[in-house]
Design an enzyme around this catalytic site. Sequence first.
Site, short mmCIF file in Angstrom:
data_model
loop_
_atom_site.label_atom_id
_atom_site.label_comp_id
_atom_site.label_asym_id
_atom_site.label_seq_id
_atom_site.Cartn_x
_atom_site.Cartn_y
_atom_site.Cartn_z
N LYS A 1 43.46 37.94 45.14
CA LYS A 1 44.16 37.70 43.88
C LYS A 1 43.52 36.51 43.21
O LYS A 1 43.33 35.46 43.84
CB LYS A 1 45.65 37.40 44.17
CG LYS A 1 46.46 37.16 42.90
CD LYS A 1 46.91 38.46 42.28
CE LYS A 1 47.37 38.32 40.85
NZ LYS A 1 46.27 38.43 39.84
N GLN B 1 41.23 29.20 45.20
CA GLN B 1 42.32 30.17 45.06
C GLN B 1 42.95 30.51 46.41
O GLN B 1 44.15 30.79 46.48
CB GLN B 1 41.76 31.43 44.39
CG GLN B 1 42.80 32.30 43.71
CD GLN B 1 43.20 31.81 42.32
OE1 GLN B 1 42.36 31.45 41.54
NE2 GLN B 1 44.49 31.80 42.03
N LYS C 1 38.09 35.70 42.93
CA LYS C 1 37.83 35.28 41.54
C LYS C 1 36.68 36.10 41.01
O LYS C 1 35.85 36.59 41.77
CB LYS C 1 37.43 33.79 41.50
CG LYS C 1 37.57 33.18 40.11
CD LYS C 1 38.99 32.71 39.87
CE LYS C 1 39.22 32.25 38.45
NZ LYS C 1 40.55 31.60 38.32
N ASP D 1 41.71 34.03 32.98
CA ASP D 1 41.27 32.64 33.19
C ASP D 1 40.60 32.26 31.87
O ASP D 1 40.91 32.87 30.83
CB ASP D 1 40.30 32.54 34.39
CG ASP D 1 40.06 31.09 34.85
OD1 ASP D 1 40.90 30.56 35.58
OD2 ASP D 1 39.05 30.49 34.44
N ASN E 1 45.45 28.63 26.78
CA ASN E 1 46.71 29.08 27.37
C ASN E 1 47.44 27.97 28.15
O ASN E 1 48.62 27.71 27.91
CB ASN E 1 46.43 30.29 28.28
CG ASN E 1 47.64 30.69 29.08
OD1 ASN E 1 47.83 30.24 30.21
ND2 ASN E 1 48.49 31.51 28.51
N SER F 1 51.96 35.73 38.58
CA SER F 1 51.22 36.98 38.73
C SER F 1 51.74 37.76 39.94
O SER F 1 51.88 38.98 39.89
CB SER F 1 49.73 36.70 38.93
OG SER F 1 49.08 36.44 37.70
#
Length: 445
Positions: free
Chosen positions: A89, A110, A125, A165, A239, A377
């Site tokens: 993920k 991550q 990623k 991202d 964002n 997520s």
Amino acid sequence: MGYVDKVLEGLKTKNAHEPEFLQAASEVLESLRVVIESDRKYEDVGLLERIIEPERVFIFRVPWLDDSGRVQVNRGFRVQFNSAIGPYKGGLRFHPSVNLSIIKFLGFEQIFKNSLTGQPIGGGKGGSDFDPKGKSDFEVMKFCQSFMTELGKYIGADTDVPAGDIGVGGREIGFLYGQYKRNTGLYEGVLTGKGLTFGGSLARTEATGYGLVYCAEEYLKSIGDSYKGKKVSVSGSGNVAIFATEKVHQLGGKVVTMTDSNGYVYDEAGIDLDLIKEIKLVKRGRLTDYAAARKASKYVEVGKGKVWDVAVDIALPCATQNELDLADAKELVKNGVKVVGEGANMPSTQEAADYFIEKKIAFLPGKASNAGGVATSALEMSQNSMRTSWTFDEVDRKLNTIMVNIFHSIDNAAKEYGMAGNYVAGANIAGFKKVADAMMAQGIV
Ligand code: NDP
Ligand code: 2IT
């Protein structure tokens, strides 16, 4: 030579040409020393050598036709780093600087971030050196379709679930999702950050920025303080930056800066969120447009000063890696900063992070403080699997609880190993332990 030093040496030799990955992996290994060297069990199963090596890396050609009918070729990446605690993920980054080192550093971070969320997600990623800036919507769509035609072979709702991202937001996720569905015939939660009409979760858009502010809020509460009356600097204007600013304002603080790659704005009265949203999210404009519309604000071009020169109580770097160096850290501390919360991934250099810790600044590292995005997520994945959708408030409450828990787990881990207040060590240790336990239980794989 101790086990950690041996692995660090091998890491440097094998990855000499990957500076960002080396930076991220060295920081983690250094702070795991206390855990690893107190117990031989990790060395006996070669745990560190395995955890620093991605399970799999895909690099692929992405050909597409621009609006003038010319063939363009970009490079696509997906790093499936670690699946010990769940399917891979992690986001997709579209930016001209993207290369294997950057994707590996992000994928490595991550693993530990996802572990800290408490949810069953492994680390991955991906991305491309494609630059969405200045491209038409059609060009972005054609690129996304070609990118997904290849990437789609390697992902799936139960194997690897990408998201956004830098340079990948709702528009790109929509195009990517459409092409995945078309190629596979599957209507499944293969991506997160989807539109609300096709399986997206409420509050995912806001989640990274909100989560960052919740994490720092929990630190402030632990010292009997709050955002009320605090002056805050934010970098970036995408964002994460926008929704961090929104939440700081809701909680009584005032964000006075934002940046993009051309410069920064300083707005003493507080960033006007409606204006910035219109410029950045609707018109895809620049901060120079903001400065032109807000006469009272000041615009400083890159090269003529840095956002970290501004005196604030709290700094939230939300743009990109290594945007805050030792000189910036010294300036912030000299001007009285008390809390630094990373919204971006690895925005502080190692030297800057070390300096904050040495000066007893509350330094919340990205892998803990920006985990709200990926955590939400995972909530989107749960809703997709259950074929349901929760209200904004339900998701926001769960996000808040996750961020509060993350703060306490990194705080407790730091205390347990005699490093109270060192949240870098706390985050690396707490994130590592769960993944390491799972890897050991699953044998040498
Ligand atoms: P966006 O693309 O929405 O915004 C990125 C912002 O950072 C833009 O203002 C951009 O300016 C600036 N920026 C990007 N690269 C550079 C650069 N090389 N130099 C200067 N400024 C730069 O991305 P996000 O807000 O989603 O991501 C920001 C950071 O947060 C990244 O580090 C990302 O990895 C991290 N993150 C994002 C999550 C998410 O859910 N989106 C989750 C967790 C972390 P310009 O427009 O000029 O390029
Ligand atoms: O860095 C990150 O955690 C993200 N870009 C979000 C990843 C995700 O899968 O939501």
